[in-house]
Design an enzyme around this catalytic site. Sequence first.
Site, PDB file in Angstrom:
ATOM      1  N   ASP A 289       7.463  -9.070   7.820  1.00  0.00           N
ATOM      2  CA  ASP A 289       6.514  -8.046   7.382  1.00  0.00           C
ATOM      3  C   ASP A 289       5.761  -8.618   6.174  1.00  0.00           C
ATOM      4  O   ASP A 289       6.032  -9.724   5.686  1.00  0.00           O
ATOM      5  CB  ASP A 289       7.224  -6.732   7.064  1.00  0.00           C
ATOM      6  CG  ASP A 289       6.246  -5.549   7.137  1.00  0.00           C
ATOM      7  OD1 ASP A 289       5.020  -5.780   7.155  1.00  0.00           O
ATOM      8  OD2 ASP A 289       6.699  -4.392   7.160  1.00  0.00           O
TER       9      ASP A 289
HETATM   10  C1  BGC Z   1       3.835  -2.671   7.144  1.00  0.00           C
HETATM   11  C2  BGC Z   1       3.831  -3.076   8.605  1.00  0.00           C
HETATM   12  C3  BGC Z   1       2.461  -3.529   8.999  1.00  0.00           C
HETATM   13  C4  BGC Z   1       2.058  -4.658   8.098  1.00  0.00           C
HETATM   14  C5  BGC Z   1       0.733  -5.273   8.468  1.00  0.00           C
HETATM   15  C6  BGC Z   1       3.200  -3.700   6.249  1.00  0.00           C
HETATM   16  O1  BGC Z   1       3.014  -3.230   4.975  1.00  0.00           O
HETATM   17  O2  BGC Z   1       5.160  -2.433   6.746  1.00  0.00           O
HETATM   18  O3  BGC Z   1       4.257  -2.011   9.384  1.00  0.00           O
HETATM   19  O4  BGC Z   1       2.464  -3.914  10.345  1.00  0.00           O
HETATM   20  O5  BGC Z   1       1.982  -4.169   6.775  1.00  0.00           O
HETATM   21  O6  BGC Z   1      -0.318  -4.465   8.212  1.00  0.00           O
END
Ligand code: BGC
Length: 754
Positions: A289
């Site tokens: 993530d």
């Molecule tokens: C979130 C994810 C997301 C990623 C990309 C993160 O902050 O936890 O769910 O896919 O950002 O945008």
Amino acid sequence: MIPKIHIIALLMLCVTTHIAAHTETSSKDEKAKDAFITSLMQKMTVEEKIAQLNLVTPTAATGPFRTMNATEKLRAGIAGNVMSVRGSTASVHKRQALFEQTRLQIPLFFGLDIIHGFKTVMPIPLGLSCAWDTLLVERTARVAALEATSMGYNWTYSPMVDISRDPRWGRVMEGSGEDPLLGSLIARAMVRGYQGDNLSSPTSLMACVKHFALYGASEAGRDYNTTDMSHMKMYQNYLPPYKAAVDAGAGSIMTSFNDIDGLPATVNHWLLNDLLRKEWGFNGFIVTDYNCIGELPAHGVAADGYEAAKKALDAGVDMDMSSEHYSTYLKTLLDRQEITLEQIDTACRRVLEAKYDLGLFDNPYKNYGTTENCILTPENISVAIEAARKSMVLLKNQNNVLPLKPDAKIALIGPAADNKFEMISMWAPDGLADSVCTIRRGLEQRTKFLSYAQGTFLSDHPWLTDGYTEEAAQQRMDEALGIARDADVIVAVLGEGRNLSGEAKSMTNISMMPCQRKLLQALKETGKPIVLLLLNGRSMTIEAEIEMADAVVDIWRPGTGAGQAVADVLYGDYNPSGKLTMTWPRSVGQIPIYYNAKNTGRPYKDGERGNFKSRYIDSPNAPLFPFGYGLSYTTFNYGDIALSDTLVVGESKTLQATIELTNTGSVSGTEIVQLYVGDPAASVTRPVKELKHFRHVTLRPGEKRKVSFTLTPEDLKFWSNDLKYDWESGLFNLFIGTNSADVKVAQFRWEKQR
Ligand code: BGC
């Protein structure tokens, strides 16, 4: 005439030949893929390999920072993947096409959070899950894939399958609630919808299952917080949806922010290798993530960037989202012999294989250039309207206030009732607000007798204010009371503003904002019947507000089709059938609260006398609304459960459970009949009941139908203390009903042998 047995033999032969031919083709395909990637990798420098592991983020859409000079890095081939590129079709394409300027011209993973629709916005996932309709879920994901690939995107960070029992966590809106079975079915449906039958088709988006794992169990519902739980609980309650998505063929998986057993998911070797790759056989690639590798020092498990990058690679992470630790440190780590080239090759190969599977080497731009035929088509919008209707849950309908009479004078009141943006969530940033039909517009298309006022503000919390001042609120309230007094029915659209749920939106108070409650109280004093339409992304503690309203419909965040769907439901053109997938607490003090709870050694039934029992002394144990709850404009009667046997012996046997369902009201309706099983005497403590089957049954007024379910020993299995998945002979409780609390009960014994 050919004898039947010969036909069967012939069919079997055809099937076997087909399977053999298919296996041959797939192994040929695999060989071709292998040869292609091996030859490509032979041409790649170490730096080019590392670039494949680097995912850059030119905008800080969902994270604390953005990648500096992302465009240059893509052009120079330092980054082999990019995400969250937004803008006009042409400008998006320009960024994607940068790979053509690199030496080996390896296409990019072009990722985006397409969570509940793309330009056509579907209801938020928590709402959509309340339809308990996996085919519908699959169709919504297919629409999203069609639209997104038409702009060139090839990868979505969805499905989000984190089970959660804590509505303080703002991200419950992105998931499918608290149940592992329903969550698994929905996870599978979403992967199928995005990826289709064939990943390399121009309209397939690669799915990315997230957040692996247990992110929904962050302590105290505080985002990014630690998780800690027994492995038995993980396997039983939290892991099934991830596994279902993996089994459905999801091409990628995202590590979660939290730690598990003291190790952040991103460096958790057990999680990523032993469980995901070895036990589950996952052969896609693992991405972190946002900045997970960069956050390892803050977690306290890496002294610096070098150690962080090394630990993530050692644990099996293939791609680094946004931290740039792989691109900054891996080469030096390799030179220092702290990691091996084989490790880099393994990760690089996984990424390239996924690109190959997605067909990018043949068609890097997927379905690009077809936006006119794919985006916001009437078909897509009709899926959005259907999804919005089916996700709505009727929570209360005193004196049959709903459906509304066609000639009733309606006062529509609420700060979001005519607000397009409030119909979509933070996780549909690409949704075209312009095309949203607001609630006001939807109702205006249905009735001439509508007046409208904002009534108040979304919030008067000092941190969350949307322009609130006491004076302005009073002015709005006066206006609302004016139209309310003149109406037959008040339709109040209240709940929480869209910026109150989603990532980093944890709250300790999940009740209605004081300014909204004040408005509702004032409306109540008019004596007019109140229909409360709840806009929300989580279960809320709003017992008093539910009490004040005559009817309540949870409409969640309904998306593009909001207005039409609300009008259909309010005027009875669509009879609601949604059922909650997350328990609603009475107070924050009851959290975590969930239906598949254990009995404890001192069980307590609300209303009983009893001290020294497992209870609160200041609140009932029962929730405000249980899991599976939802009303209809008609009523259903459940007969007693009839079992085909009360004693079953043998592992290959089945058991039939049947009830007679009658529509006892005056309109047609659909009921989601739910079947739960409990194992009251097992080798470990088990939940009192767990959902095992459900079925949608549509009946005309007065119609009766026998509804049967077939149980097999699969329905009795659970994870034991030493993590074996099996069932045990003995007595079982079987429950069938309209929700998890209101059920008929029967018992049977099932024994492996006598
Ligand atoms: C979130 C994810 C997301 C990623 C990309 C993160 O902050 O936890 O769910 O896919 O950002 O945008």
